[in-house]
Design a protein around this motif. Structure first.
Motif, PDB file in Angstrom:
ATOM      1  N   VAL A  85      -0.569  26.884  97.133  1.00 15.46           N
ATOM      2  CA  VAL A  85      -1.995  27.495  97.119  1.00 15.46           C
ATOM      3  C   VAL A  85      -2.626  27.325  95.603  1.00 15.46           C
ATOM      4  O   VAL A  85      -2.343  27.773  94.696  1.00 15.46           O
ATOM      5  CB  VAL A  85      -2.058  29.251  97.231  1.00 15.46           C
ATOM      6  CG1 VAL A  85      -3.488  29.619  97.454  1.00 15.46           C
ATOM      7  CG2 VAL A  85      -1.495  29.684  98.480  1.00 15.46           C
ATOM      8  N   ASP A  86      -3.730  26.133  96.056  1.00 17.79           N
ATOM      9  CA  ASP A  86      -4.553  25.734  95.092  1.00 17.79           C
ATOM     10  C   ASP A  86      -3.534  25.261  93.755  1.00 17.79           C
ATOM     11  O   ASP A  86      -3.792  25.414  92.723  1.00 17.79           O
ATOM     12  CB  ASP A  86      -5.509  26.728  94.388  1.00 17.79           C
ATOM     13  CG  ASP A  86      -6.461  26.886  95.309  1.00 17.79           C
ATOM     14  OD1 ASP A  86      -6.790  26.448  96.328  1.00 17.79           O
ATOM     15  OD2 ASP A  86      -6.868  28.313  95.171  1.00 17.79           O
ATOM     16  N   GLY A  87      -2.571  24.468  94.193  1.00 13.10           N
ATOM     17  CA  GLY A  87      -1.760  23.650  93.359  1.00 13.10           C
ATOM     18  C   GLY A  87      -0.614  24.745  92.602  1.00 13.10           C
ATOM     19  O   GLY A  87       0.090  24.422  91.814  1.00 13.10           O
ATOM     20  N   GLN A  88      -0.766  25.755  92.945  1.00 11.33           N
ATOM     21  CA  GLN A  88       0.376  27.106  92.314  1.00 11.33           C
ATOM     22  C   GLN A  88       1.325  27.434  93.639  1.00 11.33           C
ATOM     23  O   GLN A  88       0.931  27.779  94.627  1.00 11.33           O
ATOM     24  CB  GLN A  88      -0.376  28.283  91.986  1.00 11.33           C
ATOM     25  CG  GLN A  88      -1.332  27.892  90.662  1.00 11.33           C
ATOM     26  CD  GLN A  88      -0.346  27.482  89.431  1.00 11.33           C
ATOM     27  OE1 GLN A  88       0.333  27.837  89.217  1.00 11.33           O
ATOM     28  NE2 GLN A  88      -0.970  26.283  88.875  1.00 11.33           N
ATOM     29  N   TRP A  89       2.560  27.583  93.150  1.00  7.02           N
ATOM     30  CA  TRP A  89       3.685  28.044  94.024  1.00  7.02           C
ATOM     31  C   TRP A  89       3.437  29.585  94.018  1.00  7.02           C
ATOM     32  O   TRP A  89       3.618  30.368  92.928  1.00  7.02           O
ATOM     33  CB  TRP A  89       4.898  27.618  93.618  1.00  7.02           C
ATOM     34  CG  TRP A  89       6.294  27.656  94.688  1.00  7.02           C
ATOM     35  CD1 TRP A  89       7.300  28.592  94.395  1.00  7.02           C
ATOM     36  CD2 TRP A  89       6.539  27.220  95.816  1.00  7.02           C
ATOM     37  NE1 TRP A  89       8.036  28.299  95.420  1.00  7.02           N
ATOM     38  CE2 TRP A  89       7.420  27.301  96.426  1.00  7.02           C
ATOM     39  CE3 TRP A  89       5.215  26.353  96.641  1.00  7.02           C
ATOM     40  CZ2 TRP A  89       7.920  26.931  97.807  1.00  7.02           C
ATOM     41  CZ3 TRP A  89       5.657  25.896  97.768  1.00  7.02           C
ATOM     42  CH2 TRP A  89       6.986  26.135  98.415  1.00  7.02           C
ATOM     43  N   VAL A  90       3.242  30.196  95.101  1.00  8.57           N
ATOM     44  CA  VAL A  90       2.969  31.611  95.396  1.00  8.57           C
ATOM     45  C   VAL A  90       4.071  32.299  96.124  1.00  8.57           C
ATOM     46  O   VAL A  90       4.194  31.761  97.329  1.00  8.57           O
ATOM     47  CB  VAL A  90       1.567  31.798  95.793  1.00  8.57           C
ATOM     48  CG1 VAL A  90       1.173  33.147  95.888  1.00  8.57           C
ATOM     49  CG2 VAL A  90       0.543  31.188  94.868  1.00  8.57           C
ATOM     50  N   LEU A  91       4.304  33.491  95.869  1.00  8.19           N
ATOM     51  CA  LEU A  91       5.187  34.247  96.568  1.00  8.19           C
ATOM     52  C   LEU A  91       4.011  34.960  97.715  1.00  8.19           C
ATOM     53  O   LEU A  91       3.546  35.799  97.339  1.00  8.19           O
ATOM     54  CB  LEU A  91       5.962  35.331  95.789  1.00  8.19           C
ATOM     55  CG  LEU A  91       6.701  36.463  96.686  1.00  8.19           C
ATOM     56  CD1 LEU A  91       7.914  35.748  97.450  1.00  8.19           C
ATOM     57  CD2 LEU A  91       7.289  37.707  95.874  1.00  8.19           C
ATOM     58  N   GLN A  92       4.216  34.760  98.980  1.00  5.89           N
ATOM     59  CA  GLN A  92       3.466  35.263  99.993  1.00  5.89           C
ATOM     60  C   GLN A  92       4.050  36.729 100.505  1.00  5.89           C
ATOM     61  O   GLN A  92       3.279  37.481 100.835  1.00  5.89           O
ATOM     62  CB  GLN A  92       3.494  34.290 101.328  1.00  5.89           C
ATOM     63  CG  GLN A  92       2.953  33.050 100.839  1.00  5.89           C
ATOM     64  CD  GLN A  92       1.219  33.174 100.510  1.00  5.89           C
ATOM     65  OE1 GLN A  92       0.981  33.333  99.359  1.00  5.89           O
ATOM     66  NE2 GLN A  92       0.601  32.685 101.448  1.00  5.89           N
ATOM     67  N   LEU A  93       5.275  36.475 100.686  1.00  4.43           N
ATOM     68  CA  LEU A  93       5.897  37.895 101.222  1.00  4.43           C
ATOM     69  C   LEU A  93       7.448  37.946 100.905  1.00  4.43           C
ATOM     70  O   LEU A  93       8.189  37.056 100.870  1.00  4.43           O
ATOM     71  CB  LEU A  93       5.887  38.059 102.832  1.00  4.43           C
ATOM     72  CG  LEU A  93       6.589  39.233 103.434  1.00  4.43           C
ATOM     73  CD1 LEU A  93       5.716  40.287 103.250  1.00  4.43           C
ATOM     74  CD2 LEU A  93       6.785  38.974 104.843  1.00  4.43           C
ATOM     75  N   SER A  94       7.724  39.128 100.410  1.00  7.08           N
ATOM     76  CA  SER A  94       9.312  39.462  99.985  1.00  7.08           C
ATOM     77  C   SER A  94       9.599  40.922 100.699  1.00  7.08           C
ATOM     78  O   SER A  94       8.832  41.821 100.666  1.00  7.08           O
ATOM     79  CB  SER A  94       9.446  39.463  98.441  1.00  7.08           C
ATOM     80  OG  SER A  94      10.921  39.833  98.240  1.00  7.08           O
ATOM     81  N   ALA A  95      10.605  40.710 101.462  1.00 12.64           N
ATOM     82  CA  ALA A  95      10.960  41.928 102.433  1.00 12.64           C
ATOM     83  C   ALA A  95      12.358  41.967 102.542  1.00 12.64           C
ATOM     84  O   ALA A  95      13.138  40.985 102.674  1.00 12.64           O
ATOM     85  CB  ALA A  95      10.072  41.885 103.789  1.00 12.64           C
ATOM     86  N   LEU A  96      12.762  43.160 102.719  1.00 13.09           N
ATOM     87  CA  LEU A  96      14.310  43.414 103.142  1.00 13.09           C
ATOM     88  C   LEU A  96      14.588  42.828 104.395  1.00 13.09           C
ATOM     89  O   LEU A  96      13.958  43.280 105.403  1.00 13.09           O
ATOM     90  CB  LEU A  96      14.548  44.980 103.057  1.00 13.09           C
ATOM     91  CG  LEU A  96      14.698  45.549 101.565  1.00 13.09           C
ATOM     92  CD1 LEU A  96      14.949  47.035 101.691  1.00 13.09           C
ATOM     93  CD2 LEU A  96      15.756  45.007 100.646  1.00 13.09           C
TER      94      LEU A  96
END
Length: 94
Positions: A62-73
Motif C-alpha cells: 500500500v503506497d509503496g509499503q508492505w502492510v499486514l492486512q490481516l493476521s488470524a488463527l
C-alpha cells in the motif's frame, strides 16, 4: 525506489469466520505456516498435522509499503475464497 507490486493488482479474498461473519480482505499475498492448509489445497489432508496456534497472514503493498492486512488463527476461519474475478467455476470458460 520502485514498487515491485506497482503493476500487479491485489487479489480480493472473502473470509468466512467460524462465527459466520463474512469480510473481504485485499492482499497481494496470503501465507500459512500450516502443512494442513497446503495439503488441503491439494484435496487430501490425510498426512497433515494440526497446530492450534497456526496463523494465516494477508499482506499487501500500500503506497509503496508492505502492510499486514490481516493476521488470524487458522482455527478461527471457516473458509477463504478468492473472489477477485467474481464467482469462478473450475474448468469453466475464461
Amino acid at each position: 525506489m520502485s514498487s515491485y507490486y506497482a503493476a500487479i493488482p491485489p487479489q480480493v479474498y472473502e473470509v468466512t469466520w467460524q462465527s459466520g461473519h463474512v469480510e473481504r480482505v485485499i492482499a497481494h499475498q496470503v501465507i500459512s505456516g500450516s502443512s494442513r492448509v497446503r495439503v488441503a489445497a491439494l484435496g487430501d489432508n490425510s498426512f497433515a498435522t494440526s497446530s492450534e496456534d497456526t496463523r494465516l497472514t494477508f499482506h499487501a503493498e500500500v503506497d509503496g509499503q508492505w502492510v499486514l492486512q490481516l493476521s488470524a488463527l487458522e482455527t478461527d476461519i471457516r473458509t477463504i475464497r478468492n473472489i477477485t474475478n467474481g464467482e469462478q467455476t473450475p474448468g469453466g470458460a475464461s
